[in-house]
Design an enzyme around this catalytic site. Structure first.
Site, short mmCIF file in Angstrom:
data_model
loop_
_atom_site.label_atom_id
_atom_site.label_comp_id
_atom_site.label_asym_id
_atom_site.label_seq_id
_atom_site.Cartn_x
_atom_site.Cartn_y
_atom_site.Cartn_z
CD GLN A 78 -3.02 1.04 2.16
OE1 GLN A 78 -3.04 0.17 3.02
NE2 GLN A 78 -3.93 1.99 2.13
CG PHE A 79 1.37 3.76 -3.64
CD1 PHE A 79 1.29 5.13 -3.81
CD2 PHE A 79 0.43 2.96 -4.27
CE1 PHE A 79 0.30 5.69 -4.60
CE2 PHE A 79 -0.56 3.50 -5.06
CZ PHE A 79 -0.63 4.88 -5.22
CB THR A 80 -2.15 5.23 -0.29
OG1 THR A 80 -2.64 4.08 0.41
CG2 THR A 80 -2.50 5.14 -1.77
#
Length: 148
Positions: A78-80
């Site tokens: 999850q890069f967010t």
């Protein structure tokens, strides 16, 4: 490297309506990779996650780790987790690592956590995923490898 860890009764992830990873009692780990992260970050984070005592004993005290209970782990990229919302209304992801390097480190993280011998499942890196979580508690902890 940043992880959002949730104690779960069960969790699974689907891509295009198909289950690609599923666990029962254990930990759901959302993992974000930051620019500049290294294998040292992986070592520190995996060690902390595996040994974090967030499972209760008979008195209701956090006494056991996922290793102690022989729990299961679902790791979802999850890069967010590296969203920056200081300016404007649209988040910036400048701190997140580039996809190629992030995938490499994500896979090394998964390999390292699998060395524990526990059941480890994953989502698909870079895919649009639907994640289903039955929280237990809830217990949610955020860990940044640069702060441990």
């Amino acid at each position: 490297m940043r992880a959002v860890i949730q104690r779960v009764k069960k969790s699974w992830v689907e891509v295009d309506g198909k289950v690609v990873g599923s666990i029962n009692e254990g930990l759901n780990v959302f993992l974000g990779v930051r620019k500049g992260d290294t294998e040292e970050d992986i070592e520190k984070l995996v060690n902390k996650i595996l040994n974090l005592r967030i499972f209760e004993d008979e008195r209701g005290k956090f006494q056991y780790s996922v290793l102690d209970i022989k729990g299961e782990i679902l790791v979802v990229s999850q890069f967010t987790l590296y969203a920056n919302v200081k300016k404007g209304r649209r988040p910036s992801f400048e701190e997140a690592e580039e996809p190629k390097r992030a995938k490499e480190l994500y896979e090394k993280f998964v390999d390292k956590i699998k060395e524990s011998g526990l059941k480890v499942e994953t989502g698909i890196f870079g895919a649009m995923m639907d994640v289903f979580i039955e929280n237990w508690g809830p217990v949610t902890i955020i860990i940044d490898s640069r702060e441990i």
